[in-house]
Design an enzyme around this catalytic site. Sequence first.
Site, mmCIF file in Angstrom:
data_model
loop_
_atom_site.group_PDB
_atom_site.id
_atom_site.type_symbol
_atom_site.label_atom_id
_atom_site.label_comp_id
_atom_site.label_asym_id
_atom_site.label_seq_id
_atom_site.Cartn_x
_atom_site.Cartn_y
_atom_site.Cartn_z
ATOM 1 N N ASP A 116 0.873 -1.182 0.000
ATOM 2 C CA ASP A 116 0.000 0.000 0.000
ATOM 3 C C ASP A 116 0.908 1.229 0.000
ATOM 4 O OD1 ASP A 116 -3.160 0.639 1.324
ATOM 5 O OD2 ASP A 116 -1.666 2.214 1.092
ATOM 6 N N ASP B 180 -3.638 2.484 -5.276
ATOM 7 C CA ASP B 180 -2.394 2.516 -4.497
ATOM 8 C C ASP B 180 -2.154 1.230 -3.716
ATOM 9 O OD1 ASP B 180 -4.158 2.739 -2.323
ATOM 10 O OD2 ASP B 180 -2.718 3.964 -1.219
ATOM 11 N N GLU B 181 -2.753 0.132 -4.149
ATOM 12 C CA GLU B 181 -2.490 -1.100 -3.413
ATOM 13 C C GLU B 181 -2.652 -2.353 -4.255
ATOM 14 O OE1 GLU B 181 -6.025 -2.059 -0.587
ATOM 15 O OE2 GLU B 181 -5.786 0.113 -0.679
HETATM 16 N N1 DCP Z 1 -8.825 8.459 -1.326
HETATM 17 C C1 DCP Z 1 -9.857 9.350 -1.597
HETATM 18 N N2 DCP Z 1 -10.920 9.463 -0.732
HETATM 19 C C2 DCP Z 1 -10.972 8.710 0.401
HETATM 20 C C3 DCP Z 1 -9.936 7.785 0.674
HETATM 21 C C4 DCP Z 1 -8.881 7.695 -0.216
HETATM 22 O O1 DCP Z 1 -9.803 10.023 -2.632
HETATM 23 N N3 DCP Z 1 -12.016 8.843 1.238
HETATM 24 C C5 DCP Z 1 -7.689 8.379 -2.277
HETATM 25 C C6 DCP Z 1 -6.563 9.280 -1.857
HETATM 26 C C7 DCP Z 1 -5.522 8.358 -1.298
HETATM 27 C C8 DCP Z 1 -5.766 7.065 -2.046
HETATM 28 O O2 DCP Z 1 -7.160 7.047 -2.350
HETATM 29 O O3 DCP Z 1 -4.212 8.875 -1.458
HETATM 30 C C9 DCP Z 1 -5.380 5.826 -1.256
HETATM 31 O O4 DCP Z 1 -6.158 5.700 -0.083
HETATM 32 P P1 DCP Z 1 -5.588 5.117 1.269
HETATM 33 O O5 DCP Z 1 -6.755 4.787 2.120
HETATM 34 O O6 DCP Z 1 -4.589 4.051 1.021
HETATM 35 O O7 DCP Z 1 -4.899 6.372 1.957
HETATM 36 P P2 DCP Z 1 -3.538 7.085 1.691
HETATM 37 O O8 DCP Z 1 -2.705 6.382 0.681
HETATM 38 O O9 DCP Z 1 -3.816 8.503 1.377
HETATM 39 O O10 DCP Z 1 -2.858 7.046 3.109
HETATM 40 P P3 DCP Z 1 -2.184 5.819 3.904
HETATM 41 O O11 DCP Z 1 -0.760 6.243 4.122
HETATM 42 O O12 DCP Z 1 -2.958 5.752 5.175
HETATM 43 O O13 DCP Z 1 -2.304 4.593 3.063
HETATM 44 CA CA CA Z 2 -2.204 4.200 0.837
HETATM 45 CA CA CA Z 3 -4.893 2.027 -0.005
#
Ligand code: DCP
Ligand code: CA
Ligand code: CA
Length: 366
Positions: free
Chosen positions: A9, A109-110
């Site tokens: 991730d 992203d995963e």
């Molecule tokens: N995303 C979004 N709206 C949300 C959740 C996520 O647009 N409610 C998008 C933005 C994030 C991406 O999806 O960058 C990936 O979501 P993740 O839940 O993996 O969160 P992040 O990558 O941002 O943070 P983490 O470091 O916790 O994985």
């Molecule tokens: Ca992420």
């Molecule tokens: Ca993710």
Amino acid sequence: MPRVIGHIDFDYFYAQVEEVENPSLKGRPVIVCVFSGRTEDSGVVSTANYKAREFGVHSGMPIVQAKKRLEGHDPEVIKMDHEKYEVISNRIMGELGQMVDVLEPTGIDEAFFDITNSTGGDYSRARRMAESIKSAIIRSENLTCSIGLGRSKVVAKLGSDMAKPGGLTVISPETTKPFLAPLDASKLYGVGPKTMSALEEMGIRTIGELAKTSPPELERRFGRKFGGYLLAAATGTDADSVVAGLEPTQFSRIVTLRRDTRDPKEVIEQLSEGMQSIHDKLTSSGKSFKTVTAIGILTDLTTKTKSKTLETAVSDLTSIREAVAALFDELSRTAGKEFRRAGVRVSGLEGVEDQTSLSEFLRPAR
Ligand code: DCP
Ligand code: CA
Ligand code: CA
């Protein structure tokens, strides 16, 4: 041989991409936002970097609220650019695909991956592989990610969650039980607030308690399928395997024209960026195409298309531009109305995957 499954991730993905592009942002709170356009600040936070999270900002929060929390802390507010993140995601997935036995992307992203064969089920080797995957992504994209390794998808996913940000959690078969036991059952994939409160009613709080529950008891409460899953998840024995992600079969872009027009030159000019982005996608996924299609949506909203199939697959931007220009010349003569929107599609994709299977085919049998 025990399975070795990984979950990767990317950390605070959209915001990290922005930081990589503009390193001066590092250390400052960054929020990537989707603006709805109604008022200047209406919309929500798509994601926030970890600095912004220190102030309680999170995905899904209204922009106005996030700005209030970050007041006086020099925040950077960035408009979400999904295409940019997608290009980078595709590049990383392409690179990952070369490093693991099977890759199953599950989001931008995963991904899950399987490295049972290439590690021979050896978790020390698996740890080294995960470390080299992490450094490869830092080398090529300057991005950090979190990885979990375990004998099932559920365990691997728990591992990557716990490793955030930037870490690696290795849960070998021997340590699976003690690793899982103390964790809250709500941490298991598929256990939401509703399931959790049902479990609590049964006196179950931790994964360890869930693992000790009798199958009939769980099945009575949750049905055969989900009850069975819960027990398997809690014991790290969920059998789901990593399935290779579907390869894209086409790439396309459609734009709304600045004004309705019959002039193919005007159309081509406004499609220039779209063709560039299709070309980027071809490059990042290592694919070439055989068929190009021009798509015109007319002022009466009917759709007209015109396609051309080449003799051999190509991937260069000039070929796309030339084919699209010729197709729109023709389309504008036959359409009978002005274009309101216009698009390009390339299909009949060939590429990396075919070459791999070919080389595998040619490899002498053992
Ligand atoms: N995303 C979004 N709206 C949300 C959740 C996520 O647009 N409610 C998008 C933005 C994030 C991406 O999806 O960058 C990936 O979501 P993740 O839940 O993996 O969160 P992040 O990558 O941002 O943070 P983490 O470091 O916790 O994985
Ligand atoms: Ca992420
Ligand atoms: Ca993710």
